[in-house]
Design an enzyme around this catalytic site. Structure first.
Site, mmCIF file in Angstrom:
data_model
loop_
_atom_site.group_PDB
_atom_site.id
_atom_site.type_symbol
_atom_site.label_atom_id
_atom_site.label_comp_id
_atom_site.label_asym_id
_atom_site.label_seq_id
_atom_site.Cartn_x
_atom_site.Cartn_y
_atom_site.Cartn_z
ATOM 1 N N LYS A 106 0.875 -1.166 0.000
ATOM 2 C CA LYS A 106 0.000 0.000 0.000
ATOM 3 C C LYS A 106 0.912 1.214 0.000
ATOM 4 O O LYS A 106 1.609 1.477 0.989
ATOM 5 C CB LYS A 106 -0.914 0.006 1.221
ATOM 6 C CG LYS A 106 -1.788 1.262 1.301
ATOM 7 C CD LYS A 106 -2.515 1.378 2.627
ATOM 8 C CE LYS A 106 -3.220 2.722 2.722
ATOM 9 N NZ LYS A 106 -3.832 2.943 4.060
ATOM 10 N N ALA A 193 -9.567 5.660 3.756
ATOM 11 C CA ALA A 193 -9.427 6.782 4.691
ATOM 12 C C ALA A 193 -10.666 7.657 4.744
ATOM 13 O O ALA A 193 -11.297 7.941 3.730
ATOM 14 C CB ALA A 193 -8.212 7.641 4.369
ATOM 15 N N ASN A 215 -9.518 1.663 9.488
ATOM 16 C CA ASN A 215 -8.725 1.418 10.674
ATOM 17 C C ASN A 215 -9.306 2.169 11.872
ATOM 18 O O ASN A 215 -9.894 1.580 12.768
ATOM 19 C CB ASN A 215 -7.256 1.821 10.464
ATOM 20 C CG ASN A 215 -6.365 1.334 11.591
ATOM 21 O OD1 ASN A 215 -5.641 0.365 11.440
ATOM 22 N ND2 ASN A 215 -6.404 1.973 12.738
ATOM 23 N N THR A 216 -9.177 3.488 11.853
ATOM 24 C CA THR A 216 -9.553 4.289 13.014
ATOM 25 C C THR A 216 -11.009 4.093 13.423
ATOM 26 O O THR A 216 -11.323 4.009 14.611
ATOM 27 C CB THR A 216 -9.288 5.780 12.737
ATOM 28 O OG1 THR A 216 -7.929 5.935 12.304
ATOM 29 C CG2 THR A 216 -9.516 6.624 13.980
#
Length: 269
Positions: A106, A193, A215-216
């Site tokens: 990535k 994102a 992710n977050t």
């Protein structure tokens, strides 16, 4: 659109088939055990990891973490997180290939340390160099059509535009641009994102995106395991809705019952 079997409708990246359309990050979880449980619940196509991984304890950064990655039994997608110079990203990718024993990368090349926006001026060159070096590059980029097209032109078989800056959880801030990407590009698009809610993931999948990377939104939720499952379900639901073909929005109300005011058993045949 016709319904397809799960094998026929698999996500295909660089010729490899994945049954899931969710990719999951591995940082910022409350503990390695929570990460492991979240991955088990979501069953992602790949998990991302960085050589520059930072954690609050040794279990999140050292040999214990590498052992955890192997135990997950999920393909690892190394990333070049934190790189702000072209050669730095290239070197990090080459090191990651040796450590993780995979040509997948990535590609993250950051141009602004406040928004973590990709370096759009050097990203294409970095991708071109890595592809020529045998990497299977998944570039993290903005939703700019020209940038994404240039990445495809140099050999990227998929691109990963952001929905919003990393970690903001704002969801798609430029729907027009993202939908334009889907209309104009023939390669897989993975939203990378800025997603904060499962409904955000469902939305971009309904637009025809091929996957999402999170992710977050999972790691910092109150219950990462449950949230991982919610995102997995929303991603699958959005893709199923796209395949099913949604009705066109109407300006006027349209009765769902064609004859009004007469009981159906009194209607003539």
């Amino acid at each position: 659109m016709n319904a397809l079997s799960s094998s026929e409708d698999a996500l295909v990246l660089y010729g490899q088939r994945f049954q899931s359309r969710l990719l999951l990050g591995t940082s910022r979880y409350p503990s390695p055990a929570v990460l492991e449980a979240a991955v088990a619940r979501a069953q992602p196509a790949m998990v991302t990891a960085s050589l520059r991984r930072q954690g609050s304890n040794a279990a999140e950064t050292g040999s214990d973490f590498w052992a955890l990655l192997k135990r997950l039994n999920v393909p690892v997608l190394p990333n070049t997180a934190g790189c702000m110079r072209l050669q730095e990203a290239i070197t990090t990718a080459q090191m990651a290939r040796e450590v993780f024993e995979t040509p997948w990368i990535k590609l993250e090349l950051i141009g602004d340390d406040y928004t973590l926006q990709p370096d759009t001026l050097n990203l294409v060159e970095a991708a071109s160099i890595l592809i020529k070096d045998g990497f299977q590059v998944l570039p993290y980029c903005t939703e700019d059509l020209v940038l994404c097209q240039r990445l495809v032109d140099v050999g990227c078989q998929a691109v990963m535009p952001w929905a919003a800056p990393i970690g903001t959880g704002r969801g798609p801030v430029n729907p027009y641009a993202m939908q334009t990407l889907r209309e104009r590009l023939d390669v897989p698009l993975i939203c990378d994102a800025g997603l904060g809610l499962p409904s955000h993931a469902c939305q971009v999948m309904e637009w025809g995106f091929d996957g999402v990377l999170l992710n977050t939104a999972v790691a910092l939720s109150q219950d990462p395991v449950a949230m991982a499952g919610a995102f997995a379900d929303a991603t699958a639901a959005g893709h199923a809705a796209y395949r099913a073909g949604a009705m066109q929005a109407q300006d006027m109300a349209q009765p769902s019952t064609p004859v009004l005011g007469t009981p159906f058993w009194h209607q003539s045949h």
